[in-house]
Each structure stands twice: as C-alpha cells, then as structure tokens.
Write an enzyme that holds these catalytic residues in place. Sequence first.
Site, PDB file in Angstrom:
ATOM      1  N   SER A  91     -26.447  -6.847  -0.326  1.00 54.51           N
ATOM      2  CA  SER A  91     -26.292  -6.111   0.639  1.00 54.51           C
ATOM      3  C   SER A  91     -25.228  -6.739   1.924  1.00 54.51           C
ATOM      4  CB  SER A  91     -27.750  -7.027   0.474  1.00 54.51           C
ATOM      5  OG  SER A  91     -28.358  -6.537   2.496  1.00 54.51           O
ATOM      6  N   TYR A 115     -34.465 -13.552   1.905  1.00 60.37           N
ATOM      7  CA  TYR A 115     -33.221 -12.396   0.859  1.00 60.37           C
ATOM      8  C   TYR A 115     -32.178 -12.637   1.578  1.00 60.37           C
ATOM      9  CZ  TYR A 115     -32.462  -7.194   1.040  1.00 60.37           C
ATOM     10  OH  TYR A 115     -32.046  -6.184   0.132  1.00 60.37           O
ATOM     11  N   LYS A 174     -29.371 -12.627  -1.962  1.00 62.27           N
ATOM     12  CA  LYS A 174     -28.412 -11.999  -1.499  1.00 62.27           C
ATOM     13  C   LYS A 174     -26.610 -12.808  -1.234  1.00 62.27           C
ATOM     14  CE  LYS A 174     -30.664  -7.588  -2.586  1.00 62.27           C
ATOM     15  NZ  LYS A 174     -30.386  -7.710  -3.545  1.00 62.27           N
TER      16      LYS A 174
HETATM   17  P1  NAI Z   1     -36.438   0.628  -3.858  1.00 68.74           P
HETATM   18  O1  NAI Z   1     -37.583   0.589  -3.061  1.00 68.74           O
HETATM   19  O2  NAI Z   1     -35.974   2.083  -3.371  1.00 68.74           O
HETATM   20  O3  NAI Z   1     -36.025   0.815  -5.640  1.00 68.74           O
HETATM   21  C1  NAI Z   1     -36.059  -0.923  -6.321  1.00 68.74           C
HETATM   22  C2  NAI Z   1     -36.328  -0.957  -7.219  1.00 68.74           C
HETATM   23  O4  NAI Z   1     -36.647  -1.829  -8.090  1.00 68.74           O
HETATM   24  C3  NAI Z   1     -37.657  -0.293  -7.290  1.00 68.74           C
HETATM   25  O5  NAI Z   1     -37.860   1.005  -8.821  1.00 68.74           O
HETATM   26  C4  NAI Z   1     -38.687  -0.973  -7.477  1.00 68.74           C
HETATM   27  O6  NAI Z   1     -39.781  -0.714  -8.524  1.00 68.74           O
HETATM   28  C5  NAI Z   1     -37.748  -1.997  -8.570  1.00 68.74           C
HETATM   29  N1  NAI Z   1     -37.833  -2.907  -8.773  1.00 68.74           N
HETATM   30  C6  NAI Z   1     -38.680  -4.406  -7.974  1.00 68.74           C
HETATM   31  N2  NAI Z   1     -38.748  -5.700  -8.039  1.00 68.74           N
HETATM   32  C7  NAI Z   1     -38.502  -5.409  -9.499  1.00 68.74           C
HETATM   33  C8  NAI Z   1     -38.634  -6.294 -10.772  1.00 68.74           C
HETATM   34  N3  NAI Z   1     -39.026  -7.457 -10.519  1.00 68.74           N
HETATM   35  N4  NAI Z   1     -37.640  -6.199 -11.913  1.00 68.74           N
HETATM   36  C9  NAI Z   1     -37.558  -4.508 -11.955  1.00 68.74           C
HETATM   37  N5  NAI Z   1     -38.233  -3.948 -11.030  1.00 68.74           N
HETATM   38  C10 NAI Z   1     -38.388  -4.095 -10.094  1.00 68.74           C
HETATM   39  O7  NAI Z   1     -35.040   0.408  -2.834  1.00 68.74           O
HETATM   40  P2  NAI Z   1     -33.418   0.230  -2.922  1.00 68.74           P
HETATM   41  O8  NAI Z   1     -33.036   0.700  -1.669  1.00 68.74           O
HETATM   42  O9  NAI Z   1     -32.655   1.470  -3.314  1.00 68.74           O
HETATM   43  O10 NAI Z   1     -33.227  -0.981  -3.622  1.00 68.74           O
HETATM   44  C11 NAI Z   1     -31.934  -1.600  -4.587  1.00 68.74           C
HETATM   45  C12 NAI Z   1     -30.974  -2.656  -4.897  1.00 68.74           C
HETATM   46  O11 NAI Z   1     -30.465  -2.148  -3.022  1.00 68.74           O
HETATM   47  C13 NAI Z   1     -32.306  -4.055  -3.892  1.00 68.74           C
HETATM   48  O12 NAI Z   1     -31.839  -4.935  -4.640  1.00 68.74           O
HETATM   49  C14 NAI Z   1     -31.987  -4.288  -2.087  1.00 68.74           C
HETATM   50  O13 NAI Z   1     -32.120  -5.059  -2.027  1.00 68.74           O
HETATM   51  C15 NAI Z   1     -30.651  -3.022  -1.924  1.00 68.74           C
HETATM   52  N6  NAI Z   1     -30.557  -3.227  -0.706  1.00 68.74           N
HETATM   53  C16 NAI Z   1     -31.491  -1.497  -0.466  1.00 68.74           C
HETATM   54  C17 NAI Z   1     -31.010  -1.710   0.885  1.00 68.74           C
HETATM   55  C18 NAI Z   1     -31.346  -0.635   1.791  1.00 68.74           C
HETATM   56  O14 NAI Z   1     -31.164  -0.256   2.703  1.00 68.74           O
HETATM   57  N7  NAI Z   1     -32.584   0.440   1.459  1.00 68.74           N
HETATM   58  C19 NAI Z   1     -29.535  -1.941   1.912  1.00 68.74           C
HETATM   59  C20 NAI Z   1     -28.798  -2.956   1.263  1.00 68.74           C
HETATM   60  C21 NAI Z   1     -29.630  -3.710   0.456  1.00 68.74           C
END
Ligand code: NAI
Length: 259
Positions: free
Chosen positions: A150, A163, A167
């Site tokens: 991130s 977080y 990260k």
């Molecule tokens: P999201 O909430 O749409 O998707 C995250 C997914 O990870 C969900 O489907 C959730 O069920 C799954 N998840 C959560 N805990 C889990 C576990 N213990 N085991 C397996 N799956 C698990 O969020 P997003 O934004 O698509 O997140 C994807 C990655 O991007 C994450 O690592 C997040 O930290 C990172 N990120 C997101 C940003 C944003 O603005 N949305 C910015 C920077 C990084």
Amino acid sequence: MSIPPALSRSLKGSIAHVTGAGSGMGRATAEIFGAEGAHVAVTDFNGESAEAAAEAIRRAGGSAQAWALDVSDAGQVRAVTEAIAARFGGLDILVNNAGISAFSPIDSPDYDAAWAKSLAVLLTAHQLTIRAALPWLRKSKAPRIVNIASTEALGATSRDSPYAAAKAGVTGLTRALAVELGREGITVNCICPGPILTGMTAAIPEADKATYAKRRTTLGRYGDPAEVGHMTVSLCLPAASYITGVTIPVDGGLMARNA
Ligand code: NAI
C-alpha cells in the site's frame, strides 16, 4: 541464470493463485488472469465470494476454481496450496492480495488486537503462502510472486500504524526474498496501491473520497481495481523475467505529489 528462452507476453496455461480474490483488487486481478488464459485459483476468507468470482471467470470462458482460505492460518494455507497444485498440475504465480483495514490509535485499548490481526493477515500470511508455494514455483518455467502492499508502506496516515507497519514489512519481505530466490529465477515484486474503489473503501462517503482524491492524487480520482490488476498481471508475464525486488506505486500519482 541464463536469459529465459521464451520472453512471451502470454499467460495461456499458467497457473495463478490470487488470495482475497472474492472482492476488489483481488477479484479484478483474478478476472484479468482468467481473460488472459491462465488457470486461476480464486481463494478468499469468504468462500461464497470466492465462488462467485470463479463462476464469473468461467462464465467469461476462463478456467477457475474457488477455495475458502484464511491466509493467516498456516494449516489452511498448506492444504489449499496443495489442492490448487493437484487440481491444475502445479503453480506458477502467487499474488498475495488478501487484506483488512484496522485503524487504531496508538493508545487505544484495542491496539494490541489491531496490531496482532494486521501483522497476521497483512504480513505473516505472505510468508506462509510463499513457503507453501515454493516447491511448485521451483518447478515453474516462469515463477512469479507479487505482494500487494500500500502507499501506507511509503507514507502514513494517522491512527493507521498497525496497517502501515505491516505494509512496510511487506516491502522488506519482497526485497529480501527477491535477493534470496533470484538465482532460482523466481521474481518477487510489490505493488503499492493508492486509493482504490473496493470493498475496503466502500464505506467512505463519496464526497470525502472526491475531496481526498483531488487533494492528494495527481490524476484527481480514485483508481479502479482493474488498474491495479493490470499492473499485477504485467509483472507475472514470462516476459517480465528481469524485474525483481521492486516496489511499484499504482496510486494515481499520490506519492509524486507534494502540494
Ligand atoms: P476488499 O475488502 O475489497 O478485498 C479484500 C479481500 O480480502 C476480501 O474479499 C476479504 O474477504 C479478503 N480477506 C480478508 N481477510 C482475509 C483472510 N484472513 N484470508 C483471506 N482473505 C481475506 O479490499 P481491497 O481494497 O481489494 O484489498 C486488496 C488489497 O489491497 C489489501 O491487501 C489491501 O490492504 C490493499 N490496499 C487497498 C487499498 C484501497 O484503497 N482499497 C489501498 C492500498 C492497498
């Protein structure tokens, strides 16, 4: 290590595991792998959302199977990785994408819990999935690991230290493993998304999102999950064989902007 014989831009027949692929960036990335002809192992803590994502890939003509997987559970990680390799005949690509958001001020009574959960899901899980995948990656012609960190790994927001620490750890893990695994031809890279329209940011009011994006990013908007997915998939092409150990912001210019 010699130069790979086939600097191909095709992922046809490659086997890719995307964690947290039931939503947001993980789902978009899995769908792009599917459209490019890869066999996609779609895993998520939420098994139903993983199944829906796999079904969408299959409906679009791709190859995918879903598994429920909590990436912070070492036993589950080993079992599901073995099941993926058995189902598709190996593993070429691992995308560590699963994540949670855990804002917590340093003096909050919940800080210990937020810290433990953030480290477990956002950092420790990466080494668990990588260690489970290594026996198969070592047999692959174009082994690729992409870790999703991130922009919080590069700068930071107040009350977000668990977080941000996790990260930042992902960027260190990426560099260290790129160095350690480079001689085996395994590339390890990291993407730092900026503000992206996913499940994680869905609860932020639209007006706040618009204000933040205009003030902080160069492009003046939130990113679409597929805009991160395309970068991830590009790092996994056979032709991306000489890129390793890098941390790439995909952030609409957030890190480039001072004012
Ligand atoms: P999201 O909430 O749409 O998707 C995250 C997914 O990870 C969900 O489907 C959730 O069920 C799954 N998840 C959560 N805990 C889990 C576990 N213990 N085991 C397996 N799956 C698990 O969020 P997003 O934004 O698509 O997140 C994807 C990655 O991007 C994450 O690592 C997040 O930290 C990172 N990120 C997101 C940003 C944003 O603005 N949305 C910015 C920077 C990084």
